[in-house]
Design a protein around this motif. Structure first.
Motif, PDB file in Angstrom:
ATOM      1  N   ILE A 438       6.043   8.841 -19.176  1.00 54.28           N
ATOM      2  CA  ILE A 438       6.852   9.283 -19.789  1.00 54.28           C
ATOM      3  C   ILE A 438       7.613   8.309 -20.871  1.00 54.28           C
ATOM      4  CG2 ILE A 438       9.427  10.428 -19.872  1.00 54.28           C
ATOM      5  CD1 ILE A 438       7.083  12.147 -18.980  1.00 54.28           C
ATOM      6  N   GLU A 439       7.623   6.888 -20.636  1.00 55.23           N
ATOM      7  CA  GLU A 439       8.278   6.046 -21.589  1.00 55.23           C
ATOM      8  C   GLU A 439       7.253   5.471 -22.709  1.00 55.23           C
ATOM      9  OE1 GLU A 439      11.530   4.005 -18.683  1.00 55.23           O
ATOM     10  OE2 GLU A 439       9.628   2.951 -19.026  1.00 55.23           O
ATOM     11  N   ASP A 440       5.979   5.931 -22.441  1.00 56.66           N
ATOM     12  CA  ASP A 440       4.844   5.632 -23.512  1.00 56.66           C
ATOM     13  C   ASP A 440       4.071   6.554 -23.563  1.00 56.66           C
ATOM     14  OD1 ASP A 440       3.239   4.534 -25.108  1.00 56.66           O
ATOM     15  OD2 ASP A 440       2.117   3.424 -23.679  1.00 56.66           O
ATOM     16  N   PRO A 441       4.814   7.644 -24.196  1.00 57.75           N
ATOM     17  CA  PRO A 441       4.080   9.243 -24.333  1.00 57.75           C
ATOM     18  C   PRO A 441       2.985   9.141 -25.338  1.00 57.75           C
ATOM     19  CG  PRO A 441       6.131   8.800 -25.842  1.00 57.75           C
ATOM     20  CD  PRO A 441       6.293   7.885 -24.811  1.00 57.75           C
ATOM     21  N   TYR A 442       2.771   8.005 -26.187  1.00 56.79           N
ATOM     22  CA  TYR A 442       1.607   7.989 -27.048  1.00 56.79           C
ATOM     23  C   TYR A 442       0.482   7.926 -26.052  1.00 56.79           C
ATOM     24  CZ  TYR A 442       4.762   7.746 -30.857  1.00 56.79           C
ATOM     25  OH  TYR A 442       5.828   7.915 -31.465  1.00 56.79           O
ATOM     26  N   ASP A 443       0.662   6.796 -25.086  1.00 51.64           N
ATOM     27  CA  ASP A 443      -0.496   6.823 -24.009  1.00 51.64           C
ATOM     28  C   ASP A 443      -0.699   8.051 -23.341  1.00 51.64           C
ATOM     29  OD1 ASP A 443      -2.337   5.202 -22.409  1.00 51.64           O
ATOM     30  OD2 ASP A 443      -1.043   5.072 -20.820  1.00 51.64           O
ATOM     31  N   LEU A 444       0.187   8.722 -22.856  1.00 52.39           N
ATOM     32  CA  LEU A 444       0.068   9.863 -22.342  1.00 52.39           C
ATOM     33  C   LEU A 444      -0.622  11.019 -23.010  1.00 52.39           C
ATOM     34  CD1 LEU A 444       0.901  11.935 -19.828  1.00 52.39           C
ATOM     35  CD2 LEU A 444       3.095  12.510 -21.115  1.00 52.39           C
ATOM     36  N   LEU A 445      -0.516  11.295 -24.241  1.00 56.26           N
ATOM     37  CA  LEU A 445      -1.061  11.974 -25.254  1.00 56.26           C
ATOM     38  C   LEU A 445      -2.597  11.624 -25.202  1.00 56.26           C
ATOM     39  CD1 LEU A 445       1.144  12.360 -28.112  1.00 56.26           C
ATOM     40  CD2 LEU A 445       0.362  14.114 -26.585  1.00 56.26           C
TER      41      LEU A 445
END
Length: 448
Positions: A438-445
């Motif tokens: 959640i704190e790194d949503p780009y990695d999540l995407l």
């Protein structure tokens, strides 16, 4: 005459409560028409007529509990709508006539009783006068009913102590004397003060006997079947699982920035708003893949490892909490998840959920933050062994890597888990992994 029975609803549902009749006696129905709404522990379902004709009889009322196979109504397949009105009218007239006859008979009976009591009082008065004029007998004051009961039991009225402050013997005094109590020991003329206080004490005693368990006004409302089931299952979960909760906090800055940047283009493209739930659902699926025991359940002595990701979304409705399921969340993109959540939430609030919408979830997310909750310990949705609780977002001071202090939008998150198969280490790491994504949503995407 055709009987209408409660049909088979689902394998796990055997009973329900009639929420509302959609027809009345004398209504014309066609086969397949809905005739009542049945509330079960999961959803409300409509029961349809399995024959055409006129409703001749409703055997159950709204609020009655019924089981599968119970006969709830009858349909006259040869009847005509409204044909029962004349029968009802004549029936009402007969009932009225019978009621008047019963009333007259009751009045006659009461009049006879009054005459009899008046005669008994006169006889009693004569006896009292005789006793006071000639012999040593004391005057006894008693009600006719008390004298009659005393004669039946063979008890001398002069030996009975009256509780009435005026000395009048009543039937209850006779009954008490028959059981061994209420006998006179010493007859003392009550003082004037006692006479004043006695009625007050008697009144207070009568009031206390009428009291319920509450001294102030209350209202009793029958629990709905769904609420009864919710209560029962929540207690069962706490009794049958080793439930524990672990917490963490998430910096929502990057997710909020990404959402602000993309929400307009996202809505134009997909015709749905980009919310926070899709981010957390994606993060949950990713974390479940890394910690598969949290996506399992216990059956007897076996652990069932689920290879699918059907995520339950807790939705609050007027009837209580329901948990419809978003299927195959791992195969959906952000728009698919948002549409799935919106669809089940709308169906839940409109009472349109079907049984299949509620069955088979592997993990649950509940968001108390929409109601302002800062922190909570969610209860497991059995037989699942994990549930994620989300809370409100508030700005709180946070120490940054360069030792500066900034006000950041923070959210507390909680994971409740069944300690029987999930160890504390796995639970903490699972929650920490969600925090990282959640704190790194780009990695999540990218991972999604």
């Amino acid at each position: 005459m055709k009987e209408i029975k409660v049909p088979e609803l689902a394998e796990s549902i055997t009973e329900g409560t009639i929420a509302e009749w959609l027809v009345q006696k004398g209504d014309q129905v066609e086969k397949g028409d809905p005739i009542l709404e049945l509330e079960t522990d999961k959803v409300n379902v409509e029961v349809n007529a399995d024959a055409s004709g006129v409703i001749s009889e409703l055997l159950k009322e709204a609020g009655d509990d019924v089981e599968v196979g119970d006969v709830i109504a009858k349909v006259d397949e040869n009847g005509e709508a409204g044909g029962s009105s004349e029968e009802e009218s004549s029936s009402e007239e007969e009932e009225q006539e019978a009621s008047e006859e019963n009333k007259q008979a009751q009045e006659d009976k009461e009049q006879q009783q009054e005459t009899k009591e008046s005669k008994q009082q006169e006889e009693s008065k004569d006896d009292q006068q005789k006793g006071s004029n000639g012999d040593d007998k004391k005057e006894v004051i008693a009600t006719p009913a008390a004298r009659k009961r005393a004669r039946e039991l063979g008890i001398n009225l002069s030996e009975i102590s009256a509780r009435d402050p005026l000395g009048r013997i009543r039937p209850e005094d006779v009954e008490e004397a028959a059981q061994g109590g209420g006998k006179k020991e010493q007859k003392q003329e009550p003082k004037q003060e006692d006479k004043k206080e006695a009625p007050k004490k008697e009144k207070k005693s009568e009031q206390s006997s009428e009291k319920t368990e509450f001294e102030k006004p209350v209202e009793r409302v029958k629990m709905s079947r769904r609420r009864q089931t919710i209560a029962k299952r929540l207690v069962e979960v706490q009794q049958t699982s080793a439930m524990l909760t672990t917490f963490n906090e998430v910096d929502m800055t990057n997710v909020m920035n990404l959402r602000s940047q993309r929400k307009e283009s996202f809505q134009k493209k997909h015709d749905i708003k980009l919310g926070f739930m899709s981010f957390f659902t994606k993060a949950v699926v990713g974390a479940l893949k890394e910690f598969p025991l949290i996506n399992a359940e216990i059956q007897g002595n076996e652990i069932v490892m689920k290879k699918f990701y059907d995520i339950g979304m807790a939705v609050s409705t007027e009837e209580g909490l329901v948990v419809p399921v978003v299927r195959d969340a791992d195969r959906l993109d952000f728009a698919g998840i948002e549409k799935g959540i919106a669809d089940v939430a709308t169906k839940a609030r409109n009472k349109e959920l079907q049984l299949e919408d509620l069955q088979g979830g592997s993990f649950t997310i509940t968001n108390g933050g929409i109601f302002g909750s800062m922190l909570s310990t969610p209860i497991l949705n059995s037989p699942q062994v994990g549930i994620l609780g989300l809370h409100n977002i508030e700005k709180r001071p946070k120490v940054m890597p360069d030792d500066t202090i900034q006000a950041r939008p923070m959210m507390y998150i909680a994971l409740s888990y069944d300690h029987r198969i999930v160890d504390g280490k796995e639970a903490v790491q699972f929650l920490k992994r969600i925090k990282e994504m959640i704190e790194d949503p780009y990695d999540l995407l990218l991972e999604g």
